[in-house]
Design a protein around this motif. Structure first.
Motif, PDB file in Angstrom:
ATOM      1  N   LEU A 193       0.826  -1.213   0.000  1.00  0.00           N
ATOM      2  CA  LEU A 193       0.000   0.000   0.000  1.00  0.00           C
ATOM      3  C   LEU A 193       0.859   1.261   0.000  1.00  0.00           C
ATOM      4  CD1 LEU A 193      -2.739  -1.019   2.596  1.00  0.00           C
ATOM      5  CD2 LEU A 193      -3.026  -0.813   0.117  1.00  0.00           C
ATOM      6  N   ASP A 194       2.192   1.078  -0.086  1.00  0.00           N
ATOM      7  CA  ASP A 194       3.097   2.228  -0.062  1.00  0.00           C
ATOM      8  C   ASP A 194       2.885   3.101   1.159  1.00  0.00           C
ATOM      9  OD1 ASP A 194       5.083   2.576  -1.885  1.00  0.00           O
ATOM     10  OD2 ASP A 194       3.625   2.777  -3.532  1.00  0.00           O
ATOM     11  N   ALA A 195       2.814   2.489   2.315  1.00  0.00           N
ATOM     12  CA  ALA A 195       2.574   3.243   3.547  1.00  0.00           C
ATOM     13  C   ALA A 195       3.736   4.189   3.825  1.00  0.00           C
ATOM     14  CB  ALA A 195       2.410   2.270   4.714  1.00  0.00           C
ATOM     15  N   ASP A 196       3.449   5.274   4.504  1.00  0.00           N
ATOM     16  CA  ASP A 196       4.526   6.170   4.935  1.00  0.00           C
ATOM     17  C   ASP A 196       5.219   5.611   6.169  1.00  0.00           C
ATOM     18  OD1 ASP A 196       4.239   8.640   3.172  1.00  0.00           O
ATOM     19  OD2 ASP A 196       2.187   8.218   3.802  1.00  0.00           O
ATOM     20  N   GLU A 197       4.437   4.957   7.013  1.00  0.00           N
ATOM     21  CA  GLU A 197       5.017   4.313   8.199  1.00  0.00           C
ATOM     22  C   GLU A 197       4.208   3.065   8.527  1.00  0.00           C
ATOM     23  OE1 GLU A 197       5.581   6.795  11.616  1.00  0.00           O
ATOM     24  OE2 GLU A 197       6.787   8.254  10.491  1.00  0.00           O
ATOM     25  N   VAL A 198       4.864   2.128   9.219  1.00  0.00           N
ATOM     26  CA  VAL A 198       4.173   0.922   9.670  1.00  0.00           C
ATOM     27  C   VAL A 198       4.382   0.821  11.182  1.00  0.00           C
ATOM     28  CG1 VAL A 198       4.222  -1.594   9.551  1.00  0.00           C
ATOM     29  CG2 VAL A 198       4.332  -0.275   7.458  1.00  0.00           C
ATOM     30  N   TRP A 199       3.281   0.706  11.907  1.00  0.00           N
ATOM     31  CA  TRP A 199       3.373   0.712  13.384  1.00  0.00           C
ATOM     32  C   TRP A 199       2.914  -0.626  13.946  1.00  0.00           C
ATOM     33  CZ3 TRP A 199       0.628   5.946  15.033  1.00  0.00           C
ATOM     34  CH2 TRP A 199       1.301   7.016  14.443  1.00  0.00           C
ATOM     35  N   PHE A 200       3.632  -1.074  14.982  1.00  0.00           N
ATOM     36  CA  PHE A 200       3.248  -2.309  15.672  1.00  0.00           C
ATOM     37  C   PHE A 200       2.943  -1.962  17.125  1.00  0.00           C
ATOM     38  CE2 PHE A 200       5.846  -3.467  12.109  1.00  0.00           C
ATOM     39  CZ  PHE A 200       5.161  -4.544  11.566  1.00  0.00           C
ATOM     40  N   TRP A 201       1.691  -2.156  17.501  1.00  0.00           N
ATOM     41  CA  TRP A 201       1.291  -1.868  18.885  1.00  0.00           C
ATOM     42  C   TRP A 201       1.390  -3.164  19.695  1.00  0.00           C
ATOM     43  CZ3 TRP A 201       0.349   3.038  20.523  1.00  0.00           C
ATOM     44  CH2 TRP A 201       0.109   4.002  19.546  1.00  0.00           C
ATOM     45  N   LYS A 202       2.210  -3.099  20.770  1.00  0.00           N
ATOM     46  CA  LYS A 202       2.479  -4.286  21.584  1.00  0.00           C
ATOM     47  C   LYS A 202       2.173  -3.953  23.029  1.00  0.00           C
ATOM     48  CE  LYS A 202       4.727  -6.492  18.219  1.00  0.00           C
ATOM     49  NZ  LYS A 202       4.766  -7.876  17.847  1.00  0.00           N
ATOM     50  N   GLU A 203       2.599  -4.847  23.915  1.00  0.00           N
ATOM     51  CA  GLU A 203       2.414  -4.585  25.347  1.00  0.00           C
ATOM     52  C   GLU A 203       3.719  -4.189  26.011  1.00  0.00           C
ATOM     53  OE1 GLU A 203       1.946  -8.024  27.671  1.00  0.00           O
ATOM     54  OE2 GLU A 203       2.798  -9.322  26.138  1.00  0.00           O
ATOM     55  N   VAL A 204       4.731  -3.845  25.198  1.00  0.00           N
ATOM     56  CA  VAL A 204       6.016  -3.386  25.733  1.00  0.00           C
ATOM     57  C   VAL A 204       6.314  -2.008  25.141  1.00  0.00           C
ATOM     58  CG1 VAL A 204       7.230  -5.532  26.322  1.00  0.00           C
ATOM     59  CG2 VAL A 204       7.087  -4.841  23.928  1.00  0.00           C
ATOM     60  N   ASP A 205       7.242  -1.283  25.801  1.00  0.00           N
ATOM     61  CA  ASP A 205       7.551   0.087  25.374  1.00  0.00           C
ATOM     62  C   ASP A 205       8.478   0.120  24.165  1.00  0.00           C
ATOM     63  OD1 ASP A 205       6.066   1.221  27.386  1.00  0.00           O
ATOM     64  OD2 ASP A 205       7.750   1.388  28.786  1.00  0.00           O
ATOM     65  N   GLY A 206       8.402  -0.845  23.282  1.00  0.00           N
ATOM     66  CA  GLY A 206       9.285  -0.861  22.125  1.00  0.00           C
ATOM     67  C   GLY A 206      10.190  -2.069  22.172  1.00  0.00           C
ATOM     68  N   VAL A 207      11.220  -2.040  21.304  1.00  0.00           N
ATOM     69  CA  VAL A 207      12.185  -3.145  21.299  1.00  0.00           C
ATOM     70  C   VAL A 207      13.170  -2.884  22.434  1.00  0.00           C
ATOM     71  CG1 VAL A 207      13.920  -4.373  19.964  1.00  0.00           C
ATOM     72  CG2 VAL A 207      11.943  -3.352  18.815  1.00  0.00           C
ATOM     73  N   MET A 208      13.427  -3.903  23.210  1.00  0.00           N
ATOM     74  CA  MET A 208      14.276  -3.703  24.382  1.00  0.00           C
ATOM     75  C   MET A 208      15.610  -4.424  24.210  1.00  0.00           C
ATOM     76  SD  MET A 208      11.277  -3.932  27.170  1.00  0.00           S
ATOM     77  CE  MET A 208      12.014  -2.742  28.228  1.00  0.00           C
ATOM     78  N   THR A 209      16.538  -4.105  25.094  1.00  0.00           N
ATOM     79  CA  THR A 209      17.895  -4.645  24.988  1.00  0.00           C
ATOM     80  C   THR A 209      17.938  -6.146  25.277  1.00  0.00           C
ATOM     81  OG1 THR A 209      18.217  -3.909  27.251  1.00  0.00           O
ATOM     82  CG2 THR A 209      19.033  -2.452  25.514  1.00  0.00           C
TER      83      THR A 209
END
Ligand code: ADP
Ligand code: ASP
Ligand code: MG
Length: 471
Positions: free
Chosen positions: A225-241
């Protein structure tokens, strides 16, 4: 902007979670075109996809009453949310639809029980039903809040090959269908709520994209769809170390490169399905990982840009087997590696890690434990003559093992990383079974005994303290 966003199982696992989802979509869709992808509902005591797979397995072993308990609970879980978030009119049309769907699956399971056989194709049809139910539920909840939304089945959008259980998209057809179906919806201000995880072959037979595959659905749609951004909503504050369940002190990484995310996902950071990043790299579409339960948190942005800091994260793949093919006669036996890997490939098994010492007396490869039996049988067949001549002495399996990976693009050319990782393991008394590093130097992988996996992640994480420099 055009944003394709996906909500994972926990983000749609309860009425409270779905209320948040509706709120997020309302806010973002006021300014942007939005496509929503949803997983099946997953609450702590009822994980829809697992329940469907277990029901199918029980039917295959002859239990034809398996649906009696579980399907009413699944219908109730969805309807409970509907009753608290959707209008009575929406509830009235949703309930018979869910009942009809589960009745159909019950019939299917009864025939599976009679036949005593469950094909991968049959399993895909059953295991994807949670997404179909949930897309309808969430679209109903959105409409009840005066949001213009419609459920869309990805079986009409994502055309795949026939690799049931782990299908791959045929991008040209998927592009054509998704554009034709979704763009007019978005243009008339309607939010498509698309089922994650599922697709269909050219002939219309349902397939799935592998466990956790809703992430991949979102990325595929973002790309076509040629998106400008792709978002993933999870139960964590993002990708962690590191996985926060293993390392409580893990930190959120504000930014990562595509390559780093790919390495992390491949090496066990199940925050994203391993194939997710690929369709987006080619089109340079930025990815964000956000928290449904803390939407104000900036989360992680993943893009082509390199980000400083040598080690970004420590990940682990558990439940793997180390297969060692060895014997004195292997010394200089030209073509032995090709034959070994050819045999493993013929068994349909993916090799996760390879290591060979310079004496060439043994080659070690690591595969998922569930695939080890098939790989070893094919290796024994391939090497039968060599084994009988004692050129190859053994095909040994060590399990359960785990691969612990240290990931970061800044590791390239930085001396001492492997030394520090091995030192940390040594100090903790953890034996290293094998070690591998690709020439890109984005990843050092250490194979340890399965029982040491969590401790290994923790001590290596402590040794590098990744993410501390961004504080
Ligand atoms: P979803 O259902 O939304 O797809 P998943 O449960 O598949 O979400 O993925 C999120 C989970 O991944 C987190 O709850 C976390 O426990 C786990 N995880 C593993 N490694 C990481 C990591 N490095 N960063 C963040 N989460 C991680
Ligand atoms: N529901 C599917 C699973 O549990 C897909 C997903 O959640 O991403 O694997
Ligand atoms: Mg997931």
């Amino acid at each position: 902007m055009r944003i394709v966003m996906k909500f994972g199982g926990t983000s749609v696992g309860s009425a409270d979670a779905i209320r948040r989802v509706v709120e997020i979509v309302r806010r973002v869709s006021q300014e942007h075109q939005v496509v929503v992808v949803v997983s099946a509902m997953s609450s702590p005591d009822l994980r829809t996809t697992n329940a469907l797979i277990e029901a199918a397995a029980a039917a295959a072993s002859g239990d034809d009453d398996v649906t009696e308990d579980i399907f009413p609970r699944l219908i109730e879980m969805h309807m409970q949310v509907a009753r608290s978030l959707a209008t009575p009119v929406e509830c009235q049309s949703l309930e018979p639809e869910l009942r009809a769907r589960f009745e159909y699956i019950s019939e299917l399971l009864r025939s599976i029980a009679v036949l005593g056989e469950l094909t991968p194709r049959g399993l895909d049809l059953i295991s994807g039903q949670g997404e179909h139910c949930n897309a309808r539920l969430i679209a109903a909840c959105m409409r009840s809040e005066a949001l213009h939304a419609e459920a869309v089945d990805a079986t009409d959008l994502i055309v795949t090959d026939e690799c049931y259980g782990n299908a791959s998209p045929l991008m040209d057809e998927t592009h054509h269908r998704s554009q034709r179906h979704l763009v007019p919806m978005m243009e008339r201000g309607c939010v498509p709520v698309v089922t994650g995880f599922v697709g269909a072959t050219r002939a219309g037979v349902p397939t799935t994209l592998g466990r956790g595959g809703s992430d991949y659905t979102c990325a595929i749609l973002g790309a076509v769809l040629d998106a400008d951004e792709v978002w993933f909503w999870k139960e964590v504050d993002g990708v962690m170390t590191a996985d926060p369940r293993i390392v409580p002190g893990a930190r959120t990484l504000p930014a990562l490169s595509y390559t780093e995310m790919t390495e992390m996902a491949y090496y066990g950071a199940n925050v994203l399905h391993p194939r997710t990043v690929y369709p987006l790299i080619q089109r340079n579409i930025p990815i964000r990982i956000l928290n449904t339960f803390r939407p104000e948190h900036p989360g992680t942005t993943i893009s082509a840009d390199a980000v400083s800091g040598p080690v970004k994260a420590v990940t682990a793949i558990k439940e793997v087997s180390v297969i060692t093919v060895g014997g004195p006669g292997m010394l200089g036996l030209t073509g032995i590696a090709a034959r070994i890997f050819g045999a493993v490939a013929r068994a349909g098994v993916n090799t996760l890690l390879i290591s060979q010492a310079s004496s060439e007396q043994s080659i070690c490869l690591v595969v998922l434990r569930r695939n080890a039996g098939a790989a070893v049988s094919e290796l024994r067949r391939e090497l039968a003559v060599d084994l009988s001549h004692h050129d190859v002495e053994h095909v040994e399996v060590q399990e359960p093992a785990a691969i612990v990976a240290v990931v970061g693009s800044g590791m390239r050319g930085t001396p001492g990383i492997a030394g520090r990782a091995c030192g940390a393991l040594g100090k903790a008394g953890i034996n290293i079974i094998a070690i591998a590093q690709g020439s890109t130097e984005y990843n050092i992988s250490l194979v340890v005994d399965g029982k040491d996996a969590d401790l290994a992640v923790r001590v290596i994480h402590d040794a590098f303290d990744p993410g501390s420099e961004v504080r």
